[in-house]
Write an enzyme that holds these catalytic residues in place. Structure first.
Site, PDB file in Angstrom:
ATOM      1  CD  GLU A 184      66.324  30.812  15.562  1.00 25.44           C
ATOM      2  OE1 GLU A 184      67.252  30.758  14.489  1.00 25.44           O
ATOM      3  OE2 GLU A 184      64.904  30.200  14.537  1.00 25.44           O
ATOM      4  CD  GLU A 221      73.355  28.146   8.384  1.00 28.51           C
ATOM      5  OE1 GLU A 221      72.124  27.959   8.394  1.00 28.51           O
ATOM      6  OE2 GLU A 221      74.297  26.361   8.062  1.00 28.51           O
TER       7      GLU A 221
END
Lengths: 650, 650
Positions: free
Chosen positions: B459, B450
């Site tokens: 990210e 995740e």
């Protein structure tokens, strides 16, 4: 070997002529061949055009060098930097749909520019963006520009603009891809934020767009004009020559310091017989560079340009150099400044003509010996208007009494010695005072002043003359009797970049006095503010507001407005005028350069779209200032609110 | 008396309802009458409407006060500031052709605003610009805004937009003066540079423009909506009510913290008989404010709004609040951050579903008791994905061996105690390492991670999973298996102003995570970058380039783009997805707010003009960053060149 020297001393960059060459890995030979042939520099491909990063085997790439045209040692550093402009691989296409080609292009572009930097070349020429999109090319180049050192990058742009569709009033008539190439350049430089190292090399094709469209480029950073041999015509003797339209274009480019580069294969069979005029340009042994005839023709165009007028020569060093306007009311001028402006004989002879007409109107011939006219020079400086007025009196045989009012005590010293030297003691009374404070012993018939700035009222002539009006007779005359400011929208890349380099708001909200040179004037001037003297209205105000609409001629194409050029025209008396508004400018006068009002963000204007502009003259208790803005095609910020960045002190 | 309280705690400004009043120099009476009648504040004219500076005799002006409605002492300071919004004289016309009127307007505007500042009013409402031009009005107001203290100025703008011409495809059909009032506001605020104290009061007329056109205003600083009694319909019982379209508009405004003001004369004959439902809102003695029925109807609309969902309530404090995106690779998260994100049960149940489906696909029922699947959670944090995976194994009765890889040593501490607490020691191996460095002892069947940010890859999920792919079996599964980012153009005045307040370039070139609220979404989202895992291509690259064209619906009218809202959608496994892209968003998930990419200069887009946008994902050796730009209708600068302002560290 430079093309020649322009009579009058304009030793500009445009004397140098280059040649575009094919890829050749024998760089010393390539250079000596072309320099020997008469060219000053070569546009040389730096890398083998067959190279593609994606075709290179990864394992072998570690042991082999990149396929550049020779090592850095084959030429001396000064040869590289003075005689070679790097030509970036023309196959590069950073906006291709093909991702491999795009990636190859990005890698190669970075490698070639790094190599050119290593060689300390002065400039590289970049291939024309392919298709109408250029965002990825610009993105990649903008990354490079951030850490480039001193090299210039010339983006190659063909000078094409479709005319038919627009003339027919029907843009849909235009074929796809048939774009105005200026638009391509404009997108590119907006994406790169007017980077000062990004400039243009123009490819000139066999047809040249309309004069208005071409003129846009005079405000852009064009460094080179590349003419293909195919664009040349043939004269009666079989020699290459250019059409009138091309000639005008090249001459205008020469005037704007643009260098010419000749490109292509020889397509003219020049007669072998050595004519007398060619003897000097021919090498021993009879060898001639195959493109020598084209070079000779370009040199001929250079040499036949009109010599620079004396005034232009004097002003060469001021071209596009931004100066802050004078603040003569707050600051006293220096002796040197008086010295320069007093030399403007054209200006003072206009004043003399105006005073003479006023004297004759005021005193009929039959009263000439009886009546003395009282004339006050307000802001007499070191006396030029006193002299002009006395000469007018002499010329018209009128009797004159002059008061010379001057607030600068240093100038008053000079005035006193002038009066003594000339023996004017009986006629001229010197008053060392600000005209706004002086308590005059009598009233004047004629008030003469020279308080005008480049934008007419910008040195506060209105406020000063309002103050002086107290001692003008009810039916007295003011010389000047009125003045009007004018503006026009301009493209002025150089000025915009100079202002931007300060990185602050203040410089973008300041009008500058500047000898406009690399500027495109995009529409006729329009009047802004008018002041009339004496002013007899009961609630007089020197505040002004003017809304203007400029319609840029449609055949210009799209444009980018960096700001407004400002001028003035003054009526001294009746038909005697004085001014710098281009269509009516007084010839051979050098006291005023135009003024330039910048825009914080350049405004893009599509063809057929009106440009709406607002100017305000605002007055406070201690200062006067301008505010300005654009409201169409879209609204700009208001400039110089409350005079926060620029004002003239009262 | 506020309209009520919205169930769920949204105590916004929109609870207060005002009334527009006529000039009255008995201010205490005016206020008590209307407050007594149920209104929270009055929109009160500050100056006698007959006053014109040019009609005042100069001599008498020195001995008489300006004709304001009462002195400052007639109300207490808190009454002035909480219950009175100043209404600037509506005759003011700063763009009139009549110079006297223009000058009178400027003087009066400055006097009234100075008076309102003296009274410490919270806001003044400014008359609608007359005609289509507003430059001089904006110039004058911009001067005032520079030194205004804390007062807000609400420019009154009617909500009108001509539809016919556009629907017929023929703009010439539009009558002159029949302008889109948003254009007027847009020019005004561009001239005043988005000044944060300049906002809008919308006049709602009896017809409401199209939904797309109205929605533009949700991104603008609208403070009040003024409804004239004429715009009300009559219900079966004779009471005033509003059309469905008006109801939707008012409700949307309530949602955007806009206050309602009722204006005009009572035009409904409300039955005198006191119905049961009206008892509480009626004053003793039977007196009712003449506009009470309108107020009651507005309160009814307020109270019948849907309660705020729990998640929205939780997010109230984050609305339009700009946050820098996380840098989870460079920085370690804090315990509190883990705490919040672990609570997102919807997210983890989607992961559980995905793992369950993958397990079943990987191991047929007949092998379930024999085959052990190796699953690695890369970036295990404090264990939520370990738990979800184990639950999926239990649910599908598959045998599982789990490696939990985590680089943050602080989270590893928690992981160890979790494993002990749950008795997972036989199944779960904890690896304290960066997944990019770990040397795995065996290969995995399933890789669960995740690592997604609001914009999917922001990210650095692609870089992390590229690193982890070494220890995934050739036919192994990655959960997520792919993810795509999306953008859409938005008007977001509030965000733009917050970014501008930093007065630097860096903030304009940074994407922010933000709960978008006062934002107008101008076109459907479009996909930007997609990443797929595992990635089997031979020269994999995580660089991306996408060019997008947005066509804003024509009935929207012109718009101003302040930037782009960004989202993502991820395919976890087959049909199990997870995301925040508005049209497909997973409900009740709170882990991600959208991302916002600002534009340094807002882009004005005319109806029917496409908006062309470019996004790049660039990778260097130590960082990854985005660059972005607009190229149509005109070119913006390239944003964040070389990642100079924003980047994510590897």
């Amino acid at each position: 070997m430079p093309l020649g020297e322009r009579y009058g001393g304009d030793k500009s960059e445009s004397r140098y002529c280059g040649i575009e060459t094919e890829f050749d890995d024998d760089m010393p030979n390539l250079l000596s061949y072309n320099v020997h042939g008469g060219f000053d520099f070569v546009l040389a491909t730096l890398m083998d055009p067959k190279y593609r990063p994606s075709l290179v085997d990864i394992d072998t790439s570690r042991s082999t060098a990149l396929p550049f045209a020779g090592s850095d040692l084959v030429l001396s550093p000064s040869q590289w930097s003075s005689h070679v402009v790097g030509k970036i691989s023309s196959w590069i296409d950073l906006d291709s749909e093909d991702e491999i080609l795009r990636q190859d292009s990005e890698i190669t572009l970075k490698q070639e520019i790094a190599w050119a930097s290593h060689l300390s070349l002065q400039a590289c020429i970049l291939p024309t963006p392919k298709g109408s999109s250029c965002a990825n090319y610009a993105r990649c180049l903008n990354q490079i520009l951030q850490n480039l050192g001193g090299m210039q990058l010339w983006l190659r742009i063909p000078m094409v603009k479709p005319e038919d569709g627009i003339e027919a009033g029907n843009p849909e008539y235009m074929r796809e891809g048939d774009v105005d190439s200026w638009e391509l350049w404009n997108s590119f430089r907006l994406l790169c934020e007017h980077h000062s190292q990004l400039s243009v090399a123009i490819d000139i094709w066999s047809s040249v767009p309309s004069a208005a469209s071409v003129a846009r480029w005079y405000g852009e950073p064009v460094r080179a004009a590349i003419i293909n041999t195919n664009s040349f015509l043939t004269n009666a003797k079989g020699y290459p020559c250019l059409s009138k339209r091309h000639q005008r274009l090249i001459t205008a480019f020469f005037d704007h310091s643009v260098q010419v580069v000749i490109s292509g294969q020889p397509v003219h069979k020049v007669p072998v017989a050595t004519s007398a005029s060619n003897v000097d340009t021919q090498n021993e042994g009879g060898w001639r560079h195959p493109l020598k005839a084209y070079l000779d023709y370009v040199a001929f165009l250079y040499q036949k340009m009109d010599p620079l007028p004396e005034q232009e020569r004097f002003e060469l060093g001021y071209r596009d150099y931004l100066q802050s306007p004078l603040q003569p009311l707050m600051d006293n001028l220096e002796a040197q400044t008086y010295e320069i402006f007093e030399k403007d004989t054209v200006k003072y002879s206009q004043y003399q003509r105006a005073v003479a007409k006023a004297l004759v109107d005021r005193v009929p011939d039959e009263d000439a010996s009886r009546v003395t006219t009282v004339l006050m020079v307000v802001g007499a400086g070191r006396g030029p208007l006193v002299r002009a007025s006395l000469q007018a009196a002499e010329e018209t045989e009128r009797k004159l009494k002059v008061y010379a009012v001057e607030k600068n005590p240093n100038a008053v010293v000079t005035l006193h010695s002038l009066v003594k030297l000339e023996g004017w003691e009986q006629t001229v009374t010197i008053i060392s005072s600000d005209m706004r404070d002086w308590d005059a012993p009598e009233k004047a018939d004629i008030l003469v002043s020279e308080l005008l700035g480049s934008f007419g009222d910008n040195e506060l002539s209105p406020e000063c003359l309002d103050g002086a009006q107290r001692f003008l007779k009810e039916d007295g005359i003011s010389i000047p009797s009125s003045y009007t400011s004018f503006i026009q929208p301009v493209t002025a890349c150089k000025l915009y970049n100079d202002i931007k380099s300060h990185k602050d708001l203040v410089h973008f909200e300041t009008p500058y006095v500047v000898k406009l040179h690399r500027v495109a004037r995009l529409a006729n001037t329009q009047p802004v503010f008018t002041f009339t003297h004496p002013e007899h209205s009961d609630k007089p105000s020197n505040q002004r507001y003017k809304k203007l609409q400029f319609d840029i001629p449609e055949d210009t194409g799209a444009t980018l407005i960096h700001g407004f050029a400002g001028y003035f025209d003054a009526t001294l008396y009746k038909d005697v005028h004085l001014g710098i508004e281009p269509s009516t400018a007084t010839p051979n006068m050098f006291s005023w350069f135009p003024i330039f009002f910048p825009l914080r963000a350049p405004v893009y204007v599509k063809p057929g779209t009106p440009l709406e502009v607002h100017f305000w003259r605002c007055c406070g208790s201690t200062k006067v200032w301008y505010e300005w803005s654009v409201t169409a095609p879209s609204a700009s910020p208001l400039h110089n609110t409350n005079g926060r960045s620029y004002w003239v002190g009262l």
